[in-house]
Design an enzyme around this catalytic site. Structure first.
Site, mmCIF file in Angstrom:
data_model
loop_
_atom_site.group_PDB
_atom_site.id
_atom_site.type_symbol
_atom_site.label_atom_id
_atom_site.label_comp_id
_atom_site.label_asym_id
_atom_site.label_seq_id
_atom_site.Cartn_x
_atom_site.Cartn_y
_atom_site.Cartn_z
ATOM 1 N N LYS A 107 13.904 87.755 36.556
ATOM 2 C CA LYS A 107 12.780 87.422 36.001
ATOM 3 C C LYS A 107 13.157 88.588 35.264
ATOM 4 O O LYS A 107 13.888 89.336 35.168
ATOM 5 C CB LYS A 107 11.437 87.414 36.074
ATOM 6 C CG LYS A 107 10.771 86.345 36.007
ATOM 7 C CD LYS A 107 10.615 85.396 36.531
ATOM 8 C CE LYS A 107 10.337 83.553 35.390
ATOM 9 N NZ LYS A 107 9.053 83.189 35.868
ATOM 10 N N GLY A 219 -3.896 74.979 32.389
ATOM 11 C CA GLY A 219 -3.061 74.866 31.106
ATOM 12 C C GLY A 219 -2.800 74.230 30.587
ATOM 13 O O GLY A 219 -3.242 72.236 31.235
ATOM 14 N N GLY A 221 0.466 73.884 28.175
ATOM 15 C CA GLY A 221 1.979 74.295 28.528
ATOM 16 C C GLY A 221 2.792 73.462 29.057
ATOM 17 O O GLY A 221 1.944 72.206 29.119
ATOM 18 N N ASN A 222 4.152 73.355 28.954
ATOM 19 C CA ASN A 222 4.944 72.829 29.083
ATOM 20 C C ASN A 222 4.933 72.429 30.503
ATOM 21 O O ASN A 222 4.732 70.910 30.987
ATOM 22 C CB ASN A 222 6.305 73.495 29.182
ATOM 23 C CG ASN A 222 7.613 72.966 29.485
ATOM 24 O OD1 ASN A 222 7.784 72.700 30.885
ATOM 25 N ND2 ASN A 222 8.117 71.669 29.365
HETATM 26 N N1 GLU Z 1 10.553 79.981 34.471
HETATM 27 C C1 GLU Z 1 11.017 78.873 35.053
HETATM 28 C C2 GLU Z 1 10.659 79.086 36.311
HETATM 29 O O1 GLU Z 1 9.104 80.289 37.421
HETATM 30 C C3 GLU Z 1 12.290 77.951 35.668
HETATM 31 C C4 GLU Z 1 12.906 79.352 35.721
HETATM 32 C C5 GLU Z 1 14.582 78.847 35.673
HETATM 33 O O2 GLU Z 1 14.936 77.530 35.367
HETATM 34 O O3 GLU Z 1 15.418 79.708 36.302
HETATM 35 O O4 GLU Z 1 10.327 78.464 37.629
#
Ligand code: GLU
Length: 428
Positions: A107, A219, A221-222
């Site tokens: 991350k 939320g 958002g997306n």
């Molecule tokens: N940010 C998204 C998650 O928390 C997607 C991560 C990704 O596609 O690598 O799962």
């Protein structure tokens, strides 16, 4: 609803410890998995539009890559900390494992608030982030993606910087790219749709019909927007959404008992998911305090914002009618609140299972980027449904057979696979 002492990494470690105990992992494996393998922390100098230079703090944490290259998003958030990124990287490891995709967990983040940055300033942050990590990320090493307040445009700037440094096209570097520039159809809706695929499976298990159920969402958002879209297509009714108001620096719950109208709300929403409260009132919405989403008399709660939202302080306010909690967000529920949810026998779909649709579609995007052949949207979403449904069924079957909480079942399956991969590689 966030207490000041909350540490997401301590929470992720305590969840892991519980799984490690159950699986009887040896000491070395526990030590390896309860901490990230690698961490990068750095400064990103950016020339601002007014000519001054501002220094932003950036992070990338690679928790574990035994099952494949690290995978996980990059979050832009003013309250980002290294411990948040550590926790999120660990949850990515379990997420990729539970849906059985050949990727590890990473991350990233930058401490910044995109509300107050021009697109040019954000582009500079993206390019600076990649310059700091250009040798430590890559299609076979660690593959970033969008997360809170980052989008396909940010991914494309990052890819462009990486390709400039390394020369040549490498679309497998990053996922969540724009469609037509190496992105996959279906990626934008994948996380929210994935949440609803798992809700659909729970409804089947509980013998309920979507059209007889209501939900409350935190939320906008997306993840929330696409979860609302698909749940409504199944016939369900969303009676409220809650979101952050940048101007007032607090959140509000927007309620309409007859059901929220997604398209109408989207017309009065900024690109960060903030709904204009005056315009919402004109459309007949009640505008209530932000916390109230959790107290609604509904069948399903969908926290789809940030971590630390269902806590010891508010878990007892959850209505007796609630049968399902589907965690669209990462880490929305604390271990204290978990105990109450488990005792009340609410059907919990844990975060790294419920919201795994995004990374699963990211994996499909990488596959398409690598073969340079792009699938139709229906094919992508069909494959996503198959993956999410089979991961859900494996977890739910274990929970039923052993009479254990869904979060524990998901952890046991996911951690066990990662531990086995570390062992098979001869690391422990
Ligand atoms: N940010 C998204 C998650 O928390 C997607 C991560 C990704 O596609 O690598 O799962």
């Amino acid at each position: 609803m966030s207490s000041k002492s909350f540490n997401p990494f301590a929470m992720a470690q305590s969840q892991f410890d519980r799984a490690a105990e159950f699986l009887n992992l040896d000491t070395a494996t526990r030590e390896l998995l309860r901490n990230p393998m690698r961490e990068y922390q750095f400064s990103i100098p950016v020339r601002m539009d007014d000519g001054t230079v501002k220094i932003f703090r950036g992070f990338r944490v690679q928790h574990n890559d035994a099952r494949g290259p690290g995978k996980g998003g990059i979050r832009f958030h003013p309250q980002e900390t290294i411990d948040t990124v550590r926790a999120l990287s660990m949850w990515m490891t379990w997420k990729c494992s539970v849906v059985e995709i050949p990727l590890g967990g990473s991350k990233g983040g930058v401490v910044c608030d995109p509300h107050n940055l021009s697109m040019r300033e954000q582009e500079s942050i993206c390019r600076g982030w990649v310059r700091q990590l250009s040798r430590d990320i890559g299609p076979l090493i660690d593959v970033p993606a969008p997360d809170v307040m980052t989008s396909a445009q940010h991914m494309l700037w990052m890819l462009d910087e990486f390709e400039t440094i390394h020369r040549g096209h490498q679309p497998g570097l990053i996922t969540g790219k724009p469609v037509g520039m190496g992105g996959s159809l279906g990626r934008t809706e994948a996380t929210g749709y994935g949440v609803v695929y798992t809700i659909r499976e729970v409804l089947k298990e509980l013998g309920l019909k979507a059209e007889n159920t209501t939900a409350s969402v935190q939320g906008f958002g997306n993840v929330a927007q696409y979860a609302i879209q698909l749940y409504k297509q199944l016939g369900g009714n969303i009676i409220c959404v809650s979101c952050w108001d940048q101007h007032d620096q607090t959140s509000y719950t927007f309620k309409k008992s007859s059901g929220v109208d997604l398209d109408a709300l989207l017309k009065i929403t900024d690109r960060f998911g903030g709904i204009d409260k005056n315009k919402a009132r004109d459309l007949g919405y009640e505008v209530l305090p932000g916390d109230l989403w959790v107290e609604q008399d509904v069948d399903i709660l969908i926290p789809a914002a940030l971590e630390n939202q269902i806590t010891a302080e508010n878990v007892n306010k959850i209505s007796q009618r609630v049968k399902i909690i589907a965690e669209g967000a990462n880490g929305p529920t604390t271990p204290d609140a978990d105990k109450v949810i488990a005792e009340r026998k609410i059907f919990l779909i844990p975060d790294f299972l419920a919201n795994a649709g995004g990374v699963t579609c990211s994996y499909f995007e990488q596959v398409q980027s690598n073969i340079n052949y792009y699938w139709e949207r229906d094919e992508v979403l069909g494959k996503l449904d198959v993956k999410m449904t089979s991961a859900f069924q494996a977890v739910s079957e274990l929970a039923r057979k052993r009479n254990i909480f869904m979060r524990d079942a998901a952890y046991f399956i996911a951690v066990n696979r990662v531990a086995q991969a570390c062992k098979d590689r001869g690391w422990v």
